[in-house]
Design a protein around this motif. Structure first.
Motif: not given
Length: 292
Positions: A137-146, A180-189, A206-214
């Motif tokens: 999920d592109f707003i998930c900080p743990i995903c970004k960390n992974f 609904n940012y998660s779905s909007r970002a997934a749609n963009a991908a 880029l989506l992770y580099a500029q990840q917005p805060a939950e």
């Protein structure tokens, strides 16, 4: 006549002169106060209008972003029916023909959550590289960390032909933004996967580099368009504006929940779910060694 020869004013004249001067000062101050009040009043009006305009814009955007999404729709080219885009060597992705998905075609969720989650299409294939399948999920900080922790090693293993890496972005954390940012970002991908698959990995970065805060509104659609352009993608403006793959994201999100995905990232290595506790690279390298 020199000042020394000027006639001295009488006390009455000096008093009258002082009163006149005081009157002029009072009138000037009154005019100034009146002008300032007008300016403040107009400033308040302009500020109120600006605030109302922002509220109206946010309200309109929320209506648009939270509008109902159809239960069926097209899948992008180069993405499978489970939401996955598979990265091969370099910028190559596995080619997949566009299709359709629908909620009605999904198997029902089990009555009780399964003890072991089985992800469709994530199982090992004889003679093929190890499959790494990641629900993200592109707003998930743990995903970004992974991603930041393992991206370089995963890229090297892809380039060496030892693994394939499949991302399955979905709208798991839509409630963590007001748009609904998660779905909007997934749609963009998905839009980029369809139009410029060789730029998909760059967009993910880029989506992770500029990840917005939950809890925030997330990145706007206009800025998602800019990120796609920055990644080198062909224009996806209409794809985002039309929410072309939001039904696709909706379906794969529901499928993920139905099979028991309860957090992000959820990662599978040749079909076996990583426990998010063991050292990931140790587990992955063991699976690679077992394939030899």
């Amino acid at each position: 006549m020199s000042p020394a020869n000027e006639p001295r004013l009488s006390k009455a004249e000096r008093t009258a002169q002082a009163r006149e001067k005081a009157r002029e000062i009072r009138e000037a101050q009154l005019k100034k106060d009146k002008r300032n009040k007008l300016l403040i009043g107009w400033g308040i009006v302009v500020a109120v209008v600006a605030i109302l305009a922002v509220i109206a814009l946010v309200f309109t955007q929320n209506i648009v972003n939270n509008a109902p999404i159809a239960d069926q729709g097209p899948t992008p080219a180069n993405a499978n029916a489970h939401g996955g885009v598979t990265l091969l060597k370099g910028t190559d992705v596995a080619k997949v023909a566009a299709g359709t998905v629908s909620l009605a075609s999904l198997p029902s969720a089990p009555a009780t959550p399964p003890a072991t989650v089985t992800a469709p299409g994530a199982e090992a294939e004889a003679g093929k590289p190890v499959k790494v399948v990641a629900y993200i999920d592109f707003i998930c900080p743990i995903c970004k960390n992974f991603e930041s922790t393992y991206s370089q090693q995963l890229t090297q293993l892809r380039d060496d032909g030892k693994i394939t890496l499949e991302y399955r972005p979905f709208g798991f954390l839509d409630a963590s933004s007001s748009t609904n940012y998660s779905s909007r970002a997934a749609n963009a991908a998905a839009c980029v996967a369809n139009t410029s698959p060789d730029k998909y990995s760059a967009l993910v970065d880029l989506l992770y580099a500029q990840q917005p805060a939950e809890g925030s509104a997330g990145i706007s659609d206009n800025d998602l368009k800019k990120l796609a352009t920055q990644a080198g993608s062909a224009n996806i403006d209409s794809c985002i504006d039309n929410k072309t793959y939001r039904p696709f994201v909706k379906v794969v999100t529901q499928e993920a929940k139905n099979i028991g995905i309860s957090g992000t990232p959820t990662v599978f290595i040749d079909g076996q779910q990583w426990d998010n506790k063991s050292d990931f690279m140790t587990v992955l390298n063991a699976a690679i060694a077992a394939k030899k």
